[in-house]
Design a protein around this motif. Structure first.
Motif, PDB file in Angstrom:
ATOM      1  N   ARG A 102       0.825  -1.212   0.000  1.00  0.00           N
ATOM      2  CA  ARG A 102       0.000   0.000   0.000  1.00  0.00           C
ATOM      3  C   ARG A 102       0.859   1.262   0.000  1.00  0.00           C
ATOM      4  O   ARG A 102       0.503   2.268  -0.622  1.00  0.00           O
ATOM      5  N   ASN A 103       1.975   1.200   0.699  1.00  0.00           N
ATOM      6  CA  ASN A 103       2.865   2.373   0.799  1.00  0.00           C
ATOM      7  C   ASN A 103       4.302   1.965   0.506  1.00  0.00           C
ATOM      8  O   ASN A 103       5.134   1.849   1.417  1.00  0.00           O
ATOM      9  N   PRO A 104       4.638   1.742  -0.766  1.00  0.00           N
ATOM     10  CA  PRO A 104       5.994   1.302  -1.104  1.00  0.00           C
ATOM     11  C   PRO A 104       7.074   2.288  -0.685  1.00  0.00           C
ATOM     12  O   PRO A 104       8.227   1.901  -0.473  1.00  0.00           O
ATOM     13  N   GLU A 105       6.711   3.546  -0.525  1.00  0.00           N
ATOM     14  CA  GLU A 105       7.707   4.551  -0.112  1.00  0.00           C
ATOM     15  C   GLU A 105       8.217   4.284   1.296  1.00  0.00           C
ATOM     16  O   GLU A 105       9.309   4.745   1.660  1.00  0.00           O
ATOM     17  N   TYR A 106       7.454   3.529   2.095  1.00  0.00           N
ATOM     18  CA  TYR A 106       7.897   3.225   3.456  1.00  0.00           C
ATOM     19  C   TYR A 106       9.127   2.317   3.470  1.00  0.00           C
ATOM     20  O   TYR A 106       9.840   2.261   4.475  1.00  0.00           O
ATOM     21  N   PHE A 107       9.378   1.623   2.361  1.00  0.00           N
ATOM     22  CA  PHE A 107      10.554   0.755   2.302  1.00  0.00           C
ATOM     23  C   PHE A 107      11.826   1.573   2.533  1.00  0.00           C
ATOM     24  O   PHE A 107      12.749   1.137   3.216  1.00  0.00           O
ATOM     25  N   TYR A 108      11.855   2.783   1.983  1.00  0.00           N
ATOM     26  CA  TYR A 108      13.046   3.619   2.107  1.00  0.00           C
ATOM     27  C   TYR A 108      13.147   4.257   3.501  1.00  0.00           C
ATOM     28  O   TYR A 108      14.193   4.798   3.851  1.00  0.00           O
ATOM     29  N   TYR A 109      12.077   4.169   4.256  1.00  0.00           N
ATOM     30  CA  TYR A 109      12.092   4.613   5.646  1.00  0.00           C
ATOM     31  C   TYR A 109      12.709   3.534   6.531  1.00  0.00           C
ATOM     32  O   TYR A 109      13.521   3.846   7.419  1.00  0.00           O
ATOM     33  N   ILE A 110      12.367   2.267   6.278  1.00  0.00           N
ATOM     34  CA  ILE A 110      12.812   1.197   7.181  1.00  0.00           C
ATOM     35  C   ILE A 110      14.192   0.635   6.852  1.00  0.00           C
ATOM     36  O   ILE A 110      14.752  -0.106   7.652  1.00  0.00           O
ATOM     37  N   ILE A 111      14.746   0.962   5.688  1.00  0.00           N
ATOM     38  CA  ILE A 111      16.057   0.398   5.356  1.00  0.00           C
ATOM     39  C   ILE A 111      17.196   1.099   6.094  1.00  0.00           C
ATOM     40  O   ILE A 111      18.325   0.603   6.126  1.00  0.00           O
ATOM     41  N   ASN A 112      16.883   2.235   6.706  1.00  0.00           N
ATOM     42  CA  ASN A 112      17.904   2.963   7.480  1.00  0.00           C
ATOM     43  C   ASN A 112      18.089   2.250   8.822  1.00  0.00           C
ATOM     44  O   ASN A 112      17.149   2.158   9.610  1.00  0.00           O
ATOM     45  N   PRO A 113      19.288   1.742   9.118  1.00  0.00           N
ATOM     46  CA  PRO A 113      19.502   1.023  10.385  1.00  0.00           C
ATOM     47  C   PRO A 113      19.114   1.825  11.616  1.00  0.00           C
ATOM     48  O   PRO A 113      18.610   1.270  12.594  1.00  0.00           O
ATOM     49  N   SER A 114      19.314   3.144  11.603  1.00  0.00           N
ATOM     50  CA  SER A 114      18.966   3.964  12.763  1.00  0.00           C
ATOM     51  C   SER A 114      17.457   3.991  12.985  1.00  0.00           C
ATOM     52  O   SER A 114      16.990   4.137  14.118  1.00  0.00           O
ATOM     53  N   THR A 115      16.684   3.845  11.910  1.00  0.00           N
ATOM     54  CA  THR A 115      15.228   3.789  12.027  1.00  0.00           C
ATOM     55  C   THR A 115      14.802   2.530  12.755  1.00  0.00           C
ATOM     56  O   THR A 115      13.934   2.560  13.638  1.00  0.00           O
ATOM     57  N   ILE A 116      15.401   1.408  12.402  1.00  0.00           N
ATOM     58  CA  ILE A 116      15.057   0.128  13.028  1.00  0.00           C
ATOM     59  C   ILE A 116      15.448   0.113  14.499  1.00  0.00           C
ATOM     60  O   ILE A 116      14.750  -0.457  15.340  1.00  0.00           O
ATOM     61  N   GLU A 117      16.544   0.758  14.829  1.00  0.00           N
ATOM     62  CA  GLU A 117      17.056   0.699  16.202  1.00  0.00           C
ATOM     63  C   GLU A 117      16.364   1.678  17.146  1.00  0.00           C
ATOM     64  O   GLU A 117      16.454   1.531  18.359  1.00  0.00           O
ATOM     65  N   GLN A 118      15.656   2.673  16.607  1.00  0.00           N
ATOM     66  CA  GLN A 118      15.094   3.697  17.474  1.00  0.00           C
ATOM     67  C   GLN A 118      13.932   3.155  18.302  1.00  0.00           C
ATOM     68  O   GLN A 118      13.200   2.264  17.886  1.00  0.00           O
ATOM     69  N   LYS A 119      13.793   3.701  19.504  1.00  0.00           N
ATOM     70  CA  LYS A 119      12.693   3.336  20.384  1.00  0.00           C
ATOM     71  C   LYS A 119      11.555   4.336  20.192  1.00  0.00           C
ATOM     72  O   LYS A 119      11.763   5.462  19.756  1.00  0.00           O
TER      73      LYS A 119
END
Length: 293
Positions: free
Chosen positions: A81-98
């Motif tokens: 539905r939101n393919p642009e979100y892929f470029y949000y989650i590929i950043n390691p700092s995004t995954i690690e943030q609380k």
């Protein structure tokens, strides 16, 4: 993939892309459902050619792609539905943030305030929920966070969205009746999994809502106004749209259950808990929000 890239990507580039996918697939239990999810995500990308080239350049893109495809239809649906979100989650700092409460609340308010209409603001809540659930879900799949941290993040996300969405609906009802100021206060309390900070990806949110005093405002009782705001909140939170829904809201755990008013005074609730409340009704509750206009 070959069909939409024919004539645009050299065969050797496509071979490299497929080889990377096949290599990553060997690390997982890859089913027909996984294959379907993978194709849906790739097909949904706005610029498929750039996406393929980037996957070759950054192999961890492939790792994330396969991880989501294999493990979650729900997260796959978000990416489709939101393919642009892929470029949000590929950043390691995004995954690690609380999901920090106050920072996240400020971020949500800034996002919502970009829109003028009520419906646009509600749709923004839907997008925020999907985007942040994807982030939390991927950190879960990648095992960068423990179970308690994941359920806490999901709970914080839900609490802040519920608080902000309810306040938006509440103000809309006040606006409807041309009420600019009042001295009444309401409070939302979370029970169940949300109250215990143990929310999962598909949980309902169990809430009770009460207020301080049932005074008259513009020929209406405050209880009527707050009840209308609650119905409006439930409608906007639970309704399914092309953008999905926000949360399923359940108020049946309130004192006296489904046959009682949706909200009563805090005094009424205290009388109930002191005289008739069961032990299980005292467990796992968290105050979400209290407010006045």
């Amino acid at each position: 993939t070959a069909e939409f890239s024919a004539g645009n990507i050299p065969p050797e580039t496509l071979d490299r892309f497929f080889n990377l996918i096949e290599y990553e697939i060997l690390e997982h239990y890859f089913t027909y459902s996984s294959e379907s999810n993978l194709l849906r995500i790739i097909t949904g990308m706005f610029d498929k050619i750039s996406f393929i080239n980037e996957c070759i350049k950054y192999p961890h893109y492939i790792e994330i792609l396969i991880l989501v495809s294999v493990n979650s239809n729900y997260l796959t649906d978000i990416l489709v539905r939101n393919p642009e979100y892929f470029y949000y989650i590929i950043n390691p700092s995004t995954i690690e943030q609380k999901t920090e409460s106050e920072d996240f609340r400020s971020e949500i308010r800034n996002s919502i305030n970009q829109y003028n209409s009520f419906n646009a603001k509600v749709n923004a809540f839907r997008r925020i929920k999907r985007k942040e659930t994807l982030r939390i879900g991927l950190s879960d799949l990648m095992k960068t966070r423990g179970f308690k941290e994941i359920t806490l993040d999901l709970s914080i996300l839900a609490k802040i969205i519920i608080e902000e969405l309810f306040e938006l609906c509440y103000k809309e009802i006040l606006k409807k009746y041309k009420i600019e100021t009042l001295n009444n206060h309401y409070c939302i309390t979370a029970l169940g999994k949300l109250g215990g900070n143990e929310l999962n990806y598909s949980s309902d949110v169990d809430l009770i809502i009460f207020f301080d005093d049932n005074s008259k405002i513009n020929n209406k009782e405050y209880q009527e106004i707050l009840t209308e705001a609650i119905y409006f909140f439930i409608e906007n939170s639970t309704s399914h749209t092309s953008s999905g829904y926000i949360y399923r809201v359940d108020l049946r755990l309130r004192p006296d259950g489904r046959n009682s008013p949706l909200c009563r005074t805090i005094y009424d609730y205290l009388i109930y808990y002191e005289s008739k409340g069961e032990d299980w009704e005292d467990r796992k509750s968290t105050r979400l929000n209290s407010s006045h206009a």
